[in-house]
Scaffold this motif. Structure first.
Motif, PDB file in Angstrom:
ATOM      1  N   ALA A 167       4.245   3.387 -16.748  1.00 42.94           N
ATOM      2  CA  ALA A 167       5.019   4.602 -16.548  1.00 42.94           C
ATOM      3  C   ALA A 167       4.011   5.612 -16.212  1.00 42.94           C
ATOM      4  N   GLU A 168       2.829   5.641 -15.373  1.00 39.83           N
ATOM      5  CA  GLU A 168       2.343   6.147 -13.831  1.00 39.83           C
ATOM      6  C   GLU A 168       3.284   6.829 -13.038  1.00 39.83           C
ATOM      7  N   GLY A 169       3.703   7.975 -12.801  1.00 35.64           N
ATOM      8  CA  GLY A 169       4.040   8.367 -11.766  1.00 35.64           C
ATOM      9  C   GLY A 169       3.463   8.954 -10.522  1.00 35.64           C
ATOM     10  N   ALA A 170       3.560   8.793  -8.938  1.00 32.51           N
ATOM     11  CA  ALA A 170       2.794   8.729  -8.063  1.00 32.51           C
ATOM     12  C   ALA A 170       4.002   8.918  -6.922  1.00 32.51           C
ATOM     13  N   HIS A 171       3.884  10.107  -6.182  1.00 35.49           N
ATOM     14  CA  HIS A 171       4.064  10.198  -4.234  1.00 35.49           C
ATOM     15  C   HIS A 171       3.405  10.258  -3.330  1.00 35.49           C
ATOM     16  N   VAL A 192       0.014  -6.863  -7.289  1.00 32.18           N
ATOM     17  CA  VAL A 192       1.717  -6.541  -6.109  1.00 32.18           C
ATOM     18  C   VAL A 192       2.369  -5.389  -7.140  1.00 32.18           C
ATOM     19  N   THR A 193       2.342  -4.476  -5.367  1.00 31.95           N
ATOM     20  CA  THR A 193       3.229  -3.057  -5.451  1.00 31.95           C
ATOM     21  C   THR A 193       4.168  -3.136  -5.032  1.00 31.95           C
ATOM     22  N   THR A 194       5.009  -4.270  -4.078  1.00 32.57           N
ATOM     23  CA  THR A 194       5.469  -4.077  -2.961  1.00 32.57           C
ATOM     24  C   THR A 194       7.099  -3.343  -4.092  1.00 32.57           C
ATOM     25  N   LYS A 195       8.344  -3.383  -2.995  1.00 36.69           N
ATOM     26  CA  LYS A 195       9.408  -2.863  -4.355  1.00 36.69           C
ATOM     27  C   LYS A 195       9.541  -3.731  -4.407  1.00 36.69           C
ATOM     28  N   ALA A 196      10.548  -4.213  -5.167  1.00 36.20           N
ATOM     29  CA  ALA A 196      11.474  -4.806  -5.863  1.00 36.20           C
ATOM     30  C   ALA A 196      11.806  -6.839  -4.490  1.00 36.20           C
ATOM     31  N   GLN A 197      12.729  -5.450  -3.997  1.00 35.80           N
ATOM     32  CA  GLN A 197      13.753  -6.488  -2.905  1.00 35.80           C
ATOM     33  C   GLN A 197      12.327  -6.601  -1.836  1.00 35.80           C
ATOM     34  N   ASP A 198      11.578  -6.597  -1.819  1.00 38.72           N
ATOM     35  CA  ASP A 198      10.470  -6.720  -0.285  1.00 38.72           C
ATOM     36  C   ASP A 198       9.142  -7.806  -1.396  1.00 38.72           C
ATOM     37  N   THR A 199       9.627  -8.176  -2.740  1.00 44.43           N
ATOM     38  CA  THR A 199       8.226  -9.310  -2.729  1.00 44.43           C
ATOM     39  C   THR A 199       8.182 -10.364  -2.656  1.00 44.43           C
ATOM     40  N   VAL A 212      -3.868  -4.987   1.729  1.00 39.32           N
ATOM     41  CA  VAL A 212      -2.903  -6.236   2.643  1.00 39.32           C
ATOM     42  C   VAL A 212      -2.066  -5.538   3.298  1.00 39.32           C
ATOM     43  N   PRO A 213      -1.948  -5.511   4.218  1.00 41.78           N
ATOM     44  CA  PRO A 213      -0.364  -4.611   5.409  1.00 41.78           C
ATOM     45  C   PRO A 213       0.240  -5.437   5.992  1.00 41.78           C
ATOM     46  N   ARG A 214       1.275  -4.798   6.083  1.00 45.69           N
ATOM     47  CA  ARG A 214       2.000  -5.773   6.450  1.00 45.69           C
ATOM     48  C   ARG A 214       1.950  -6.362   7.811  1.00 45.69           C
ATOM     49  N   ALA A 259       0.804  -1.378  -0.026  1.00 48.27           N
ATOM     50  CA  ALA A 259       0.284   0.048  -0.184  1.00 48.27           C
ATOM     51  C   ALA A 259       0.828   1.313  -0.134  1.00 48.27           C
ATOM     52  N   GLY A 260       1.791   1.442  -1.114  1.00 48.48           N
ATOM     53  CA  GLY A 260       2.442   1.961  -0.980  1.00 48.48           C
ATOM     54  C   GLY A 260       2.408   2.867  -2.392  1.00 48.48           C
ATOM     55  N   SER A 261       2.947   3.644  -3.201  1.00 50.53           N
ATOM     56  CA  SER A 261       2.346   4.737  -4.093  1.00 50.53           C
ATOM     57  C   SER A 261       1.762   5.016  -4.829  1.00 50.53           C
ATOM     58  N   VAL A 262       2.584   3.348  -5.629  1.00 56.29           N
ATOM     59  CA  VAL A 262       1.733   2.747  -7.272  1.00 56.29           C
ATOM     60  C   VAL A 262       0.404   1.870  -6.124  1.00 56.29           C
ATOM     61  N   GLY A 263       0.562   1.019  -4.917  1.00 57.45           N
ATOM     62  CA  GLY A 263      -0.516   0.562  -4.589  1.00 57.45           C
ATOM     63  C   GLY A 263      -2.416   1.481  -4.712  1.00 57.45           C
ATOM     64  N   ASP A 295       9.190 -11.733  -0.124  1.00 58.00           N
ATOM     65  CA  ASP A 295       8.875 -12.283   1.152  1.00 58.00           C
ATOM     66  C   ASP A 295       7.638 -12.217   1.278  1.00 58.00           C
ATOM     67  N   ALA A 296       6.704 -11.196   0.753  1.00 51.10           N
ATOM     68  CA  ALA A 296       5.568 -10.417   0.864  1.00 51.10           C
ATOM     69  C   ALA A 296       4.299 -11.168   0.404  1.00 51.10           C
ATOM     70  N   ILE A 297       5.707 -12.010  -1.065  1.00 48.95           N
ATOM     71  CA  ILE A 297       4.345 -12.671  -1.901  1.00 48.95           C
ATOM     72  C   ILE A 297       4.407 -14.002  -1.206  1.00 48.95           C
TER      73      ILE A 297
HETATM   74  N1  LIG Z   1       5.781   5.221  -7.499  1.00 49.15           N
HETATM   75  C1  LIG Z   1       6.149   5.634  -8.801  1.00 49.15           C
HETATM   76  O1  LIG Z   1       5.632   6.750  -9.622  1.00 49.15           O
HETATM   77  C2  LIG Z   1       6.489   4.101  -9.468  1.00 49.15           C
HETATM   78  C3  LIG Z   1       6.456   4.034 -11.304  1.00 49.15           C
HETATM   79  C4  LIG Z   1       6.362   2.975 -11.902  1.00 49.15           C
HETATM   80  C5  LIG Z   1       6.969   1.902 -11.258  1.00 49.15           C
HETATM   81  N2  LIG Z   1       7.034   2.069  -9.811  1.00 49.15           N
HETATM   82  C6  LIG Z   1       7.358   0.496  -9.178  1.00 49.15           C
HETATM   83  O2  LIG Z   1       6.695  -0.138  -8.333  1.00 49.15           O
HETATM   84  C7  LIG Z   1       6.569  -0.659  -7.218  1.00 49.15           C
HETATM   85  C8  LIG Z   1       6.709   0.147  -6.108  1.00 49.15           C
HETATM   86  O3  LIG Z   1       6.794   1.624  -6.051  1.00 49.15           O
HETATM   87  P1  LIG Z   1       6.527   2.474  -5.465  1.00 49.15           P
HETATM   88  O4  LIG Z   1       6.742   3.890  -5.271  1.00 49.15           O
HETATM   89  O5  LIG Z   1       4.814   2.288  -4.769  1.00 49.15           O
HETATM   90  O6  LIG Z   1       7.114   2.167  -3.782  1.00 49.15           O
HETATM   91  P2  LIG Z   1       6.648   1.858  -2.259  1.00 49.15           P
HETATM   92  O7  LIG Z   1       5.811   3.869  -2.088  1.00 49.15           O
HETATM   93  O8  LIG Z   1       7.608   2.050  -1.252  1.00 49.15           O
HETATM   94  O9  LIG Z   1       5.748   1.135  -1.522  1.00 49.15           O
HETATM   95  C9  LIG Z   1       5.677  -0.351  -1.201  1.00 49.15           C
HETATM   96  C10 LIG Z   1       4.832  -0.715  -0.449  1.00 49.15           C
HETATM   97  O10 LIG Z   1       5.092  -1.587   0.142  1.00 49.15           O
HETATM   98  C11 LIG Z   1       4.999  -2.535   1.576  1.00 49.15           C
HETATM   99  N3  LIG Z   1       5.602  -3.482   1.756  1.00 49.15           N
HETATM  100  C12 LIG Z   1       6.748  -4.084   2.008  1.00 49.15           C
HETATM  101  N4  LIG Z   1       7.119  -5.548   2.193  1.00 49.15           N
HETATM  102  C13 LIG Z   1       5.782  -5.946   2.434  1.00 49.15           C
HETATM  103  C14 LIG Z   1       4.714  -6.685   2.677  1.00 49.15           C
HETATM  104  N5  LIG Z   1       5.847  -7.790   3.497  1.00 49.15           N
HETATM  105  N6  LIG Z   1       3.649  -6.965   3.168  1.00 49.15           N
HETATM  106  C15 LIG Z   1       2.861  -5.854   2.925  1.00 49.15           C
HETATM  107  N7  LIG Z   1       3.021  -4.792   2.483  1.00 49.15           N
HETATM  108  C16 LIG Z   1       4.807  -4.271   2.159  1.00 49.15           C
HETATM  109  C17 LIG Z   1       5.549  -1.017   1.908  1.00 49.15           C
HETATM  110  O11 LIG Z   1       5.149  -0.995   3.331  1.00 49.15           O
HETATM  111  P3  LIG Z   1       5.642   0.607   4.099  1.00 49.15           P
HETATM  112  O12 LIG Z   1       4.587   1.936   3.639  1.00 49.15           O
HETATM  113  O13 LIG Z   1       5.419  -0.249   5.199  1.00 49.15           O
HETATM  114  O14 LIG Z   1       6.812   0.526   3.653  1.00 49.15           O
HETATM  115  C18 LIG Z   1       4.771   0.563   0.681  1.00 49.15           C
HETATM  116  O15 LIG Z   1       3.571   0.246   1.375  1.00 49.15           O
HETATM  117  C19 LIG Z   1       8.525  -0.368  -7.335  1.00 49.15           C
HETATM  118  O16 LIG Z   1       9.015  -1.662  -7.861  1.00 49.15           O
HETATM  119  C20 LIG Z   1       8.674   0.943  -8.510  1.00 49.15           C
HETATM  120  O17 LIG Z   1      10.156   1.087  -9.406  1.00 49.15           O
HETATM  121  C21 LIG Z   1       7.015   2.774  -9.015  1.00 49.15           C
END
Ligand SMILES: NC(=O)c1ccc[n+]([C@@H]2O[C@H](COP(=O)([O-])OP(=O)(O)OC[C@H]3O[C@@H](n4cnc5c(N)ncnc54)[C@H](OP(=O)(O)O)[C@@H]3O)[C@@H](O)[C@H]2O)c1
Length: 310
Positions: free
Chosen positions: A132-136, A80-87, A37-39, A18-22, A89-91
């Motif tokens: 190519a969507e951008g979110a923060h 699945v919208t976790t970062k690559a390194q977290d994926t 789905v929370p941590r 549930a980060g930026s993309v999620g 384990d999260a899955i």
């Molecule tokens: N942001 C963009 O604009 C964008 C654009 C294109 C592609 N992407 C790609 O999309 C992916 C996600 O990027 P993002 O920017 O959305 O990252 P992010 O904001 O860091 O979001 C990732 C989320 O995953 C959660 N998480 C980590 N481990 C977890 C677990 N075990 N169970 C449940 N949740 C877990 C994190 O929780 P916490 O908040 O507690 O850390 C965080 O909320 C990346 O690979 C990125 O490169 C992003």
């Protein structure tokens, strides 16, 4: 007893990460269809945040969190919208609770994490999305939709191919430009080239994308980096160009996004782990395993990892 047919896609979607993309997809997909789905350990039942769309006023979003003991058997899709390194384990912690027919759509940048998911969840339909969507997120818990772009979705296994049209139709209900892609691997590689050629330089030089172009550190390494990428892609049988064409593509994107801060630079600045292991680190590992030159990708990977430890 006969097996229940898999539910129609688009009624019970889980978003893992549930980060930026999620949160972007969570805000835009049809009401009542999404659960986050929370941590492990999160106690709240609702996830509330402000959503600032590309244009127009901000609005409130209120989505349910799945509880740790919730019955997830009627889930029809997982984004699945976790970062690559977290994926991985999260899955893994979610898989035991999901029917094997549930498709997983992987949104991670870079390469390497998708392969791990394919190995851990071989029976699930697996798809990848390149967006190519951008979110923060801001400090006040507002999700800002910062830039529009296409999202391409394609299957990574045979079961994924069967559900691709239904998955794309549901994602299109968000209003985001989403399309089916028959060769998603090629698209992930194209994005990897751009990320590998821009992100580590912006992180190391601590500058916006466009500023890398005139920097000696970039000019001394970009041809070597593109030679390594082109040799690897040729070896993998991917449609690629010459090293010179890859350099041209990287520099064109750096110019077009000149004032942007890359996600890797932002991660370093915010003391967060970067995705370098799945971008230049992936290229370096793959080249080294194949006895191909990897000097520049290895150097950039090591330098970014050292920055993260400062
Ligand atoms: N942001 C963009 O604009 C964008 C654009 C294109 C592609 N992407 C790609 O999309 C992916 C996600 O990027 P993002 O920017 O959305 O990252 P992010 O904001 O860091 O979001 C990732 C989320 O995953 C959660 N998480 C980590 N481990 C977890 C677990 N075990 N169970 C449940 N949740 C877990 C994190 O929780 P916490 O908040 O507690 O850390 C965080 O909320 C990346 O690979 C990125 O490169 C992003």
């Amino acid at each position: 007893m006969a097996n229940r047919p898999p539910p129609l896609i688009g009624t019970h979607c889980l978003i893992l990460g549930a980060g930026s993309v999620g949160r972007l997809w969570g805000a835009l997909l049809p009401d009542q269809t999404v659960t986050l789905v929370p941590r492990a350990g999160r106690q709240e039942t609702r996830c509330r945040y402000r959503f600032q769309p590309l244009s127009g006023p901000a609005r409130s979003v209120d989505l349910p969190w799945a509880s740790a003991v919730a019955d997830l058997s009627d889930t029809d899709l997982v984004l699945v919208t976790t970062k690559a390194q977290d994926t991985p384990d999260a899955i893994t912690s979610l898989l035991t609770r999901l029917p094997r027919s549930v498709p997983l759509v992987l949104f991670q940048n870079g390469l390497g994490s998708q392969q791990t998911v394919l190995e851990r969840a071989p029976e699930h339909p697996i798809l990848a999305a390149s967006t190519a969507e951008g979110a923060h997120r801001t400090e006040t818990d507002t999700l800002v939709h910062a830039g529009a772009g296409d999202t391409w979705v394609g299957a990574l296994n045979e079961a994924g191919r069967g559900v691709l049209p239904e998955v794309v139709t549901y994602l299109q209900a968000s209003g985001l430009d989403t399309h089916p892609e028959t060769n998603i691997e090629a698209r992930l590689w194209q994005k990897l080239v751009i990320n590998a050629g821009i992100n580590p330089f912006t992180a190391i030089l601590d500058c916006p994308n466009g500023d890398i172009l005139d920097h000696r550190f970039f000019r001394q390494r970009i041809d070597g980096l593109c030679n390594e990428l082109a040799a690897l892609m040729r070896h993998e049988g991917l449609p690629t160009g010459t090293a010179g064409e890859l350099r041209h593509r990287i520099e064109t994107v750096a110019r077009a996004t000149a004032r942007n801060t890359s996600s890797m630079r932002a991660d370093i600045r915010n003391h967060r782990q970067t995705e370098i292991d799945f971008i230049n680190g992936f290229v370096a590992r793959r080249c080294e395993a194949l006895n191909l030159a990897a000097r520049v990708n290895r150097e950039l990977t090591n330098r970014v990892k050292r920055l993260g430890k400062l």
